[in-house]
Scaffold this motif. Structure first.
Motif, PDB file in Angstrom:
ATOM      1  N   UNK A 100       0.832  -1.204   0.000  1.00 49.83           N
ATOM      2  CA  UNK A 100       0.000   0.000   0.000  1.00 49.83           C
ATOM      3  C   UNK A 100       0.870   1.259   0.000  1.00 49.83           C
ATOM      4  N   UNK A 101       1.919   1.262   0.795  1.00 49.80           N
ATOM      5  CA  UNK A 101       2.819   2.422   0.824  1.00 49.80           C
ATOM      6  C   UNK A 101       3.474   2.639  -0.539  1.00 49.80           C
ATOM      7  N   UNK A 102       3.885   1.562  -1.184  1.00 44.25           N
ATOM      8  CA  UNK A 102       4.513   1.696  -2.500  1.00 44.25           C
ATOM      9  C   UNK A 102       3.529   2.153  -3.551  1.00 44.25           C
ATOM     10  N   UNK A 103       2.287   1.726  -3.455  1.00 42.06           N
ATOM     11  CA  UNK A 103       1.266   2.200  -4.391  1.00 42.06           C
ATOM     12  C   UNK A 103       0.990   3.683  -4.188  1.00 42.06           C
ATOM     13  N   UNK A 104       1.269   4.197  -2.999  1.00 38.36           N
ATOM     14  CA  UNK A 104       1.119   5.622  -2.716  1.00 38.36           C
ATOM     15  C   UNK A 104       2.389   6.406  -3.029  1.00 38.36           C
ATOM     16  N   UNK A 105       3.401   5.730  -3.594  1.00 35.65           N
ATOM     17  CA  UNK A 105       4.655   6.399  -3.936  1.00 35.65           C
ATOM     18  C   UNK A 105       5.606   6.555  -2.780  1.00 35.65           C
ATOM     19  N   UNK A 106       5.442   5.745  -1.727  1.00 29.38           N
ATOM     20  CA  UNK A 106       6.293   5.845  -0.552  1.00 29.38           C
ATOM     21  C   UNK A 106       7.071   4.532  -0.380  1.00 29.38           C
ATOM     22  N   UNK A 107       8.130   4.617   0.427  1.00 27.95           N
ATOM     23  CA  UNK A 107       8.917   3.428   0.770  1.00 27.95           C
ATOM     24  C   UNK A 107       9.392   2.697  -0.484  1.00 27.95           C
ATOM     25  N   UNK A 108      10.032   3.445  -1.408  1.00 27.41           N
ATOM     26  CA  UNK A 108      10.520   2.871  -2.657  1.00 27.41           C
ATOM     27  C   UNK A 108      12.005   2.522  -2.599  1.00 27.41           C
ATOM     28  N   UNK A 109      12.617   2.747  -1.463  1.00 26.82           N
ATOM     29  CA  UNK A 109      14.037   2.455  -1.365  1.00 26.82           C
ATOM     30  C   UNK A 109      14.277   0.952  -1.464  1.00 26.82           C
ATOM     31  N   UNK A 110      15.361   0.593  -2.173  1.00 28.41           N
ATOM     32  CA  UNK A 110      15.729  -0.813  -2.294  1.00 28.41           C
ATOM     33  C   UNK A 110      15.125  -1.523  -3.480  1.00 28.41           C
ATOM     34  N   UNK A 111      14.241  -0.876  -4.236  1.00 26.57           N
ATOM     35  CA  UNK A 111      13.632  -1.494  -5.407  1.00 26.57           C
ATOM     36  C   UNK A 111      14.550  -1.321  -6.612  1.00 26.57           C
ATOM     37  N   UNK A 112      14.710  -2.381  -7.403  1.00 25.11           N
ATOM     38  CA  UNK A 112      15.527  -2.282  -8.618  1.00 25.11           C
ATOM     39  C   UNK A 112      14.690  -1.775  -9.774  1.00 25.11           C
ATOM     40  N   UNK A 113      15.295  -1.721 -10.963  1.00 24.16           N
ATOM     41  CA  UNK A 113      14.625  -1.131 -12.125  1.00 24.16           C
ATOM     42  C   UNK A 113      13.393  -1.945 -12.524  1.00 24.16           C
ATOM     43  N   UNK A 114      13.519  -3.264 -12.553  1.00 24.52           N
ATOM     44  CA  UNK A 114      12.392  -4.091 -12.964  1.00 24.52           C
ATOM     45  C   UNK A 114      11.229  -3.972 -11.979  1.00 24.52           C
ATOM     46  N   UNK A 115      11.541  -3.934 -10.688  1.00 22.95           N
ATOM     47  CA  UNK A 115      10.477  -3.801  -9.691  1.00 22.95           C
ATOM     48  C   UNK A 115       9.780  -2.455  -9.806  1.00 22.95           C
ATOM     49  N   UNK A 116      10.564  -1.401 -10.043  1.00 19.71           N
ATOM     50  CA  UNK A 116       9.944  -0.084 -10.237  1.00 19.71           C
ATOM     51  C   UNK A 116       9.108  -0.055 -11.501  1.00 19.71           C
ATOM     52  N   UNK A 117       9.595  -0.701 -12.569  1.00 19.21           N
ATOM     53  CA  UNK A 117       8.847  -0.753 -13.825  1.00 19.21           C
ATOM     54  C   UNK A 117       7.527  -1.522 -13.627  1.00 19.21           C
ATOM     55  N   UNK A 118       7.606  -2.622 -12.900  1.00 19.41           N
ATOM     56  CA  UNK A 118       6.389  -3.404 -12.618  1.00 19.41           C
ATOM     57  C   UNK A 118       5.398  -2.587 -11.788  1.00 19.41           C
ATOM     58  N   UNK A 119       5.912  -1.843 -10.800  1.00 14.61           N
ATOM     59  CA  UNK A 119       5.042  -0.996  -9.981  1.00 14.61           C
ATOM     60  C   UNK A 119       4.400   0.095 -10.823  1.00 14.61           C
ATOM     61  N   UNK A 120       5.193   0.676 -11.737  1.00 13.64           N
ATOM     62  CA  UNK A 120       4.644   1.706 -12.627  1.00 13.64           C
ATOM     63  C   UNK A 120       3.541   1.128 -13.511  1.00 13.64           C
ATOM     64  N   UNK A 121       3.753  -0.103 -13.994  1.00  9.59           N
ATOM     65  CA  UNK A 121       2.736  -0.752 -14.822  1.00  9.59           C
ATOM     66  C   UNK A 121       1.453  -0.974 -14.031  1.00  9.59           C
ATOM     67  N   UNK A 122       1.582  -1.402 -12.784  1.00 10.06           N
ATOM     68  CA  UNK A 122       0.402  -1.599 -11.944  1.00 10.06           C
ATOM     69  C   UNK A 122      -0.343  -0.298 -11.700  1.00 10.06           C
ATOM     70  N   UNK A 123       0.419   0.769 -11.428  1.00 11.71           N
ATOM     71  CA  UNK A 123      -0.218   2.068 -11.194  1.00 11.71           C
ATOM     72  C   UNK A 123      -0.924   2.567 -12.450  1.00 11.71           C
ATOM     73  N   UNK A 124      -0.292   2.362 -13.622  1.00 12.60           N
ATOM     74  CA  UNK A 124      -0.920   2.791 -14.878  1.00 12.60           C
ATOM     75  C   UNK A 124      -2.227   2.051 -15.119  1.00 12.60           C
ATOM     76  N   UNK A 125      -2.207   0.741 -14.900  1.00 12.48           N
ATOM     77  CA  UNK A 125      -3.436  -0.033 -15.064  1.00 12.48           C
ATOM     78  C   UNK A 125      -4.504   0.428 -14.061  1.00 12.48           C
ATOM     79  N   UNK A 126      -4.071   0.737 -12.848  1.00  7.71           N
ATOM     80  CA  UNK A 126      -5.030   1.211 -11.859  1.00  7.71           C
ATOM     81  C   UNK A 126      -5.653   2.542 -12.243  1.00  7.71           C
ATOM     82  N   UNK A 127      -4.818   3.455 -12.783  1.00  4.96           N
ATOM     83  CA  UNK A 127      -5.325   4.762 -13.207  1.00  4.96           C
ATOM     84  C   UNK A 127      -6.321   4.602 -14.351  1.00  4.96           C
TER      85      UNK A 127
END
Length: 225
Positions: free
Chosen positions: A121-148
């Protein structure tokens, strides 16, 4: 007449025993609550039914009251020490001696799942993103785009439904106005024959009224002469 005394012994009938347990348990918890309010006392009540079901009441917090109870010196009567030991088992470890099944693994799994959901939930709100690699950030961005996109589609659907509802209400109002116009026109048409039928009578009445006025004028003229 007052109620007779009830003999204090085990009730053999299961249904009567369960009814009596429910009534007296509710009364006991009610009295404990009243005692805590009226006397500003810290009260904790723990009750196990015959089937092992737990019922409890605490004026503030069960953990706080039990911790305070455990701090009391153990130089008191033996019954108190025994109760304190049993309460400690219930409060801390929920040992199998009290419960038939050990719930600790299930509790740990639920806590881990809750922590995972909180982190997501924190990551979906754009928080607590430390430690994520490029693929994980890309996957999170894809999830957020689909949600929007899903939110936008849902918003458009809600707006469309509101517009359709407004259109139906407008058509309903138009139909009601049309019905009112037809009713008014019908009343006008129904009143015309009545006016036409009474028009000669109205003319005759006016003619008679004019004749009376003429006669009166002539009489007044003759009287002046």
């Amino acid at each position: 007449m007052g109620r007779g005394k009830i003999e204090i012994k085990k009730i053999e009938n299961i249904n009567s025993r369960q009814v009596t347990f429910s009534k007296r348990r509710a009364g006991l918890l009610k009295k404990a609550k009243e005692l805590s309010i009226l006397c500003d006392a810290e009260v904790a009540v723990i009750v196990f039914s015959g089937t092992g079901r737990l019922y409890e009441f605490a004026s503030s917090s069960m953990e706080h009251v039990l911790a305070k109870y455990n701090k009391v010196p153990t130089t008191t009567e033996p019954a108190k020490v025994e109760i304190a030991a049993e309460v400690t088992l219930i409060n801390h470890d929920l040992q199998p001696q009290v419960f038939k099944h050990d719930l600790q693994p299930e509790v740990n799994a639920l806590r881990a799942e809750l922590a995972k959901m909180h982190q997501l939930h924190c990551r979906m709100m754009g928080k607590d993103l430390e430690g994520l690699n490029f693929k994980e950030l890309q996957h999170l961005e894809h999830q957020l785009t689909e949600g929007i996109l899903t939110v936008k589609d849902t918003k458009e659907q809600v707006l469309f439904e509101q517009l359709e509802k407004s259109r139906l209400q407008e058509e309903k109002i138009k139909l009601e106005n049309q019905v009112l116009r037809e009713q008014i026109e019908e009343l006008r048409r129904s009143s015309r024959p009545y006016q036409e039928n009474h028009l000669p009578e109205k003319k005759n009445f006016l003619a008679s009224l004019n004749a009376v006025c003429d006669c009166r004028s002539k009489r007044e003229g003759n009287s002046d002469t």
